[in-house]
Design an enzyme around this catalytic site. Structure first.
Site, short mmCIF file in Angstrom:
data_model
loop_
_atom_site.label_atom_id
_atom_site.label_comp_id
_atom_site.label_asym_id
_atom_site.label_seq_id
_atom_site.Cartn_x
_atom_site.Cartn_y
_atom_site.Cartn_z
N TYR A 145 0.83 -1.22 0.00
CA TYR A 145 0.00 0.00 0.00
C TYR A 145 0.86 1.27 0.00
O TYR A 145 0.62 2.20 -0.77
CB TYR A 145 -0.92 -0.03 1.22
CG TYR A 145 -1.91 1.11 1.31
CD1 TYR A 145 -3.04 1.13 0.51
CD2 TYR A 145 -1.71 2.17 2.19
CE1 TYR A 145 -3.96 2.18 0.58
CE2 TYR A 145 -2.62 3.22 2.28
CZ TYR A 145 -3.75 3.21 1.47
OH TYR A 145 -4.64 4.25 1.55
N LYS A 149 1.10 4.15 -2.88
CA LYS A 149 0.72 5.55 -2.63
C LYS A 149 1.92 6.50 -2.82
O LYS A 149 1.74 7.66 -3.21
CB LYS A 149 0.11 5.68 -1.22
CG LYS A 149 -1.23 4.95 -1.07
CD LYS A 149 -2.27 5.51 -2.03
CE LYS A 149 -3.65 4.92 -1.80
NZ LYS A 149 -4.66 5.47 -2.73
P1 NAP Z 1 -13.32 2.36 0.75
O1 NAP Z 1 -14.46 2.81 1.60
O2 NAP Z 1 -12.81 0.98 0.90
O3 NAP Z 1 -13.71 2.63 -0.79
C1 NAP Z 1 -12.89 2.23 -1.85
C2 NAP Z 1 -13.59 2.47 -3.17
O4 NAP Z 1 -12.72 2.01 -4.23
C3 NAP Z 1 -14.91 1.70 -3.31
O5 NAP Z 1 -15.82 2.51 -3.99
C4 NAP Z 1 -14.51 0.51 -4.17
O6 NAP Z 1 -15.65 0.05 -4.88
C5 NAP Z 1 -13.47 1.16 -5.08
N1 NAP Z 1 -12.58 0.20 -5.74
C6 NAP Z 1 -11.77 -0.72 -5.19
N2 NAP Z 1 -11.13 -1.42 -6.12
C7 NAP Z 1 -11.54 -0.93 -7.32
C8 NAP Z 1 -11.24 -1.24 -8.67
N3 NAP Z 1 -10.40 -2.23 -9.00
N4 NAP Z 1 -11.83 -0.53 -9.65
C9 NAP Z 1 -12.71 0.45 -9.34
N5 NAP Z 1 -13.03 0.80 -8.09
C10 NAP Z 1 -12.46 0.11 -7.09
O7 NAP Z 1 -12.05 3.29 0.95
P2 NAP Z 1 -11.91 4.87 1.28
O8 NAP Z 1 -11.45 4.98 2.68
O9 NAP Z 1 -13.10 5.63 0.84
O10 NAP Z 1 -10.63 5.20 0.38
C11 NAP Z 1 -10.70 5.93 -0.83
C12 NAP Z 1 -9.27 6.30 -1.24
O11 NAP Z 1 -8.67 7.09 -0.21
C13 NAP Z 1 -8.36 5.09 -1.45
O12 NAP Z 1 -7.50 5.32 -2.54
C14 NAP Z 1 -7.57 5.04 -0.16
O13 NAP Z 1 -6.33 4.40 -0.32
C15 NAP Z 1 -7.43 6.52 0.15
N6 NAP Z 1 -7.13 6.81 1.55
C16 NAP Z 1 -8.01 6.46 2.54
C17 NAP Z 1 -7.69 6.76 3.86
C18 NAP Z 1 -8.61 6.42 5.00
O14 NAP Z 1 -8.20 6.62 6.16
N7 NAP Z 1 -9.82 5.94 4.77
C19 NAP Z 1 -6.48 7.39 4.16
C20 NAP Z 1 -5.61 7.72 3.14
C21 NAP Z 1 -5.96 7.42 1.83
P3 NAP Z 1 -15.80 -1.44 -5.47
O15 NAP Z 1 -15.26 -2.37 -4.44
O16 NAP Z 1 -17.24 -1.56 -5.74
O17 NAP Z 1 -15.02 -1.45 -6.75
#
Ligand code: NAP
Length: 236
Positions: A145, A149
């Site tokens: 991861y 990133k």
């Molecule tokens: P989440 O709730 O797990 O949502 C992830 C989204 O990505 C879902 O809509 C999922 O939908 C989609 N996804 C996963 N694999 C995919 C693929 N192969 N093609 C298309 N869509 C895909 O995560 P989140 O927390 O909202 O995170 C969103 C972004 O922010 C990510 O890039 C994550 O790394 C980043 N981020 C999050 C945090 C945190 O604390 N939450 C911190 C830093 C960065 P499907 O499974 O339906 O495809």
């Protein structure tokens, strides 16, 4: 009038969490938004929902073609789709490495490559890549991861350099700990430890990230490119 009136935006990973919040905020500012994810049936604020796996180049190219045919242009791309498959480096399987890199980093590359031509035609565009604080700091248990990133940050800077002369901007947002499905599963102990490292003494919410994305997508950030905006409560 909204900041994004008349603009067409694609958001990946839009079925929940941060992506769904970004769709809502972009639409609130007047953008026509296309929401993409592997499993997405409907999305209240989006003009169109498309099932797309960002790690599959044929699906990504088909998605961009559909959006251009339907709406005539693409002004904003938000590469938000992301997954985690955590584990210690020594025990990490090839498959867990490949899946995370394939979605988080290759997916960002594939969508960026696909929108470059339509954006170049318009001689404008804004690409916002969702990285992470751990892409800067590293984090034990997240070799795949953090590498993905960190790679997203380097790709952001290169994209900004390659496409800047066509007035296409590219920036990253690096969230800290944001409450979502991705972080729900962490132990209370780990959550307590993270909280202790956040000067603002709270976890972020999905709208904290979405607001930064709206700014970078809009003309308010018209002289901002190649940058990483931290949304992390002061964590680093
Ligand atoms: P989440 O709730 O797990 O949502 C992830 C989204 O990505 C879902 O809509 C999922 O939908 C989609 N996804 C996963 N694999 C995919 C693929 N192969 N093609 C298309 N869509 C895909 O995560 P989140 O927390 O909202 O995170 C969103 C972004 O922010 C990510 O890039 C994550 O790394 C980043 N981020 C999050 C945090 C945190 O604390 N939450 C911190 C830093 C960065 P499907 O499974 O339906 O495809």
């Amino acid at each position: 009038m909204g900041k994004l009136e008349g603009k067409v935006a694609i958001v990946t990973g839009a079925s929940r969490g941060i992506g769904a919040a970004i769709v809502a905020k972009l639409a609130e500012e007047g953008a026509t938004v296309v929401a993409c994810a592997r499993s997405i049936e409907s999305c209240e604020s989006a003009a169109l929902c498309l099932k797309v796996d960002v790690s599959d180049s044929a699906q990504v190219d088909a998605c961009v073609k559909t959006v251009v045919e339907r709406f005539g242009r693409i002004d904003v791309l938000v590469n938000n789709a992301g997954i985690t498959k955590d584990g210690l480096l020594m025990r990490m399987s090839d498959d867990d490495w490949d899946q995370v890199l394939g979605i988080n980093l290759k997916g960002t590359f594939l969508f960026t490559r696909a929108v470059a031509r339509p954006m170049m035609k318009e001689r404008s565009g804004s690409i916002v890549n969702i990285s992470s604080v751990v892409g800067i700091t590293g984090n034990a248990g997240q070799a795949n991861y953090t590498a993905s990133k960190g790679g997203v940050i380097a790709l952001t800077k290169t994209t900004a350099k390659e496409l800047g002369s066509r007035n296409i901007r590219c920036n990253a947002v690096a969230p800290g700990f944001i409450e979502s499905k991705m972080t729900d599963g962490l132990s209370d102990e780990l959550k307590k430890a993270y909280l202790g490292s956040i000067p603002l003494k709270r976890f972020g919410n999905v709208d904290d990230v979405a607001k930064a994305v709206v700014w970078l997508a809009s003309d308010d950030a018209s002289y901002v490119t190649g940058q990483v905006v931290g949304v992390n409560g002061g964590m680093i």
